[in-house]
Design an enzyme around this catalytic site. Sequence first.
Site, PDB file in Angstrom:
ATOM      1  N   HIS A   1     -19.447   0.729   5.848  1.00 50.97           N
ATOM      2  CA  HIS A   1     -18.561  -0.343   5.356  1.00 50.97           C
ATOM      3  C   HIS A   1     -19.351  -1.580   4.931  1.00 50.97           C
ATOM      4  O   HIS A   1     -18.915  -2.318   4.046  1.00 50.97           O
ATOM      5  CB  HIS A   1     -17.430  -0.668   6.349  1.00 50.97           C
ATOM      6  CG  HIS A   1     -17.838  -1.248   7.658  1.00 50.97           C
ATOM      7  ND1 HIS A   1     -18.094  -0.484   8.754  1.00 50.97           N
ATOM      8  CD2 HIS A   1     -18.007  -2.530   8.040  1.00 50.97           C
ATOM      9  CE1 HIS A   1     -18.406  -1.277   9.774  1.00 50.97           C
ATOM     10  NE2 HIS A   1     -18.365  -2.528   9.355  1.00 50.97           N
TER      11      HIS A   1
ATOM     12  N   CYS B   1      11.111   8.295  -4.026  1.00 48.17           N
ATOM     13  CA  CYS B   1      12.182   8.780  -3.137  1.00 48.17           C
ATOM     14  C   CYS B   1      13.548   8.783  -3.826  1.00 48.17           C
ATOM     15  O   CYS B   1      14.539   9.181  -3.214  1.00 48.17           O
ATOM     16  CB  CYS B   1      12.230   7.903  -1.899  1.00 48.17           C
ATOM     17  SG  CYS B   1      12.376   6.159  -2.305  1.00 48.17           S
TER      18      CYS B   1
HETATM   19  C1  PCO Z   1       9.318   5.401  -2.587  1.00 49.30           C
HETATM   20  N1  PCO Z   1       8.092   4.741  -2.573  1.00 49.30           N
HETATM   21  C2  PCO Z   1       7.345   4.654  -3.663  1.00 49.30           C
HETATM   22  C3  PCO Z   1       6.093   3.822  -3.617  1.00 49.30           C
HETATM   23  C4  PCO Z   1       5.648   3.240  -4.909  1.00 49.30           C
HETATM   24  N2  PCO Z   1       5.994   4.020  -6.080  1.00 49.30           N
HETATM   25  C5  PCO Z   1       5.334   3.929  -7.271  1.00 49.30           C
HETATM   26  C6  PCO Z   1       5.888   4.792  -8.408  1.00 49.30           C
HETATM   27  C7  PCO Z   1       5.116   6.102  -8.664  1.00 49.30           C
HETATM   28  C8  PCO Z   1       5.694   6.841  -9.856  1.00 49.30           C
HETATM   29  O1  PCO Z   1       5.623   6.102 -11.006  1.00 49.30           O
HETATM   30  C9  PCO Z   1       5.200   7.012  -7.435  1.00 49.30           C
HETATM   31  C10 PCO Z   1       3.652   5.799  -8.955  1.00 49.30           C
HETATM   32  O2  PCO Z   1       7.237   5.049  -8.205  1.00 49.30           O
HETATM   33  O3  PCO Z   1       4.381   3.238  -7.435  1.00 49.30           O
HETATM   34  O4  PCO Z   1       7.702   5.236  -4.669  1.00 49.30           O
HETATM   35  C11 PCO Z   1      10.056   5.719  -1.597  1.00 49.30           C
HETATM   36  S1  PCO Z   1       9.578   5.521   0.025  1.00 49.30           S
END
Ligand code: PCO
Length: 200
Positions: free
Chosen positions: A78, A164
Amino acid sequence: MTSPAKTKNILVGATGSVASIKIPELVRLFKEDPTVDVKVVPTEAARFFFKAEDVDADMYTDQQEWEMWKKKTDPVLHIDLRNWADIMVVAPLDANTLGKLANGLCDNLLTCVLRAWDPCRPVVVCPAMNTNMWNHPFTNKHLDVLQKSLNFNVIDPISKQLACGDIGIGAMAEPACIVREVLALLDKPTTPNLTEGDLI
Ligand code: PCO
């Protein structure tokens, strides 16, 4: 033709948000600049979201930190990474690592690099999390510490359909936008995280 000397050492940290699927793209975009060199430090949770072979850069894991150190004179990973980096970009920064950084915890390679950070070098964090996590009162509190006490630069998440299915703010900023902001920051003459006065 000889390639130009690498002058910008960018350390990319990745944490356990689904947005870590964008690490291969982020690295590829950084490397479009021939003066950029990239190394990647994923947390164990981040490694779940992409394949190491898709990342065109040296990658360092928690296990390597332990394996490299056997005796007193051995290098400490690190610290070596901290010394190498001109800037660190944590993209994505998940709620868990945000909480750790704001409270000074360092229980893995990524958080140890930042706990040992040289305050004269810039840090950029790109939060990405579920909308309810983003709206949770701890998020603002922790980001305040990063911005006001540590002088980290924050690239806010954007609103879209999250992995999600929820629709709302929490998605990581677009990789092209992150690359643009990081390179612009490196081009500034001095971008100290803390001034001498802050340390007294
Ligand atoms: C959802 N959490 C997330 C985290 C952040 N999501 C994103 C985008 C992505 C697709 O374009 C996954 C990169 O949605 O940065 O989605 C539920 S806990």
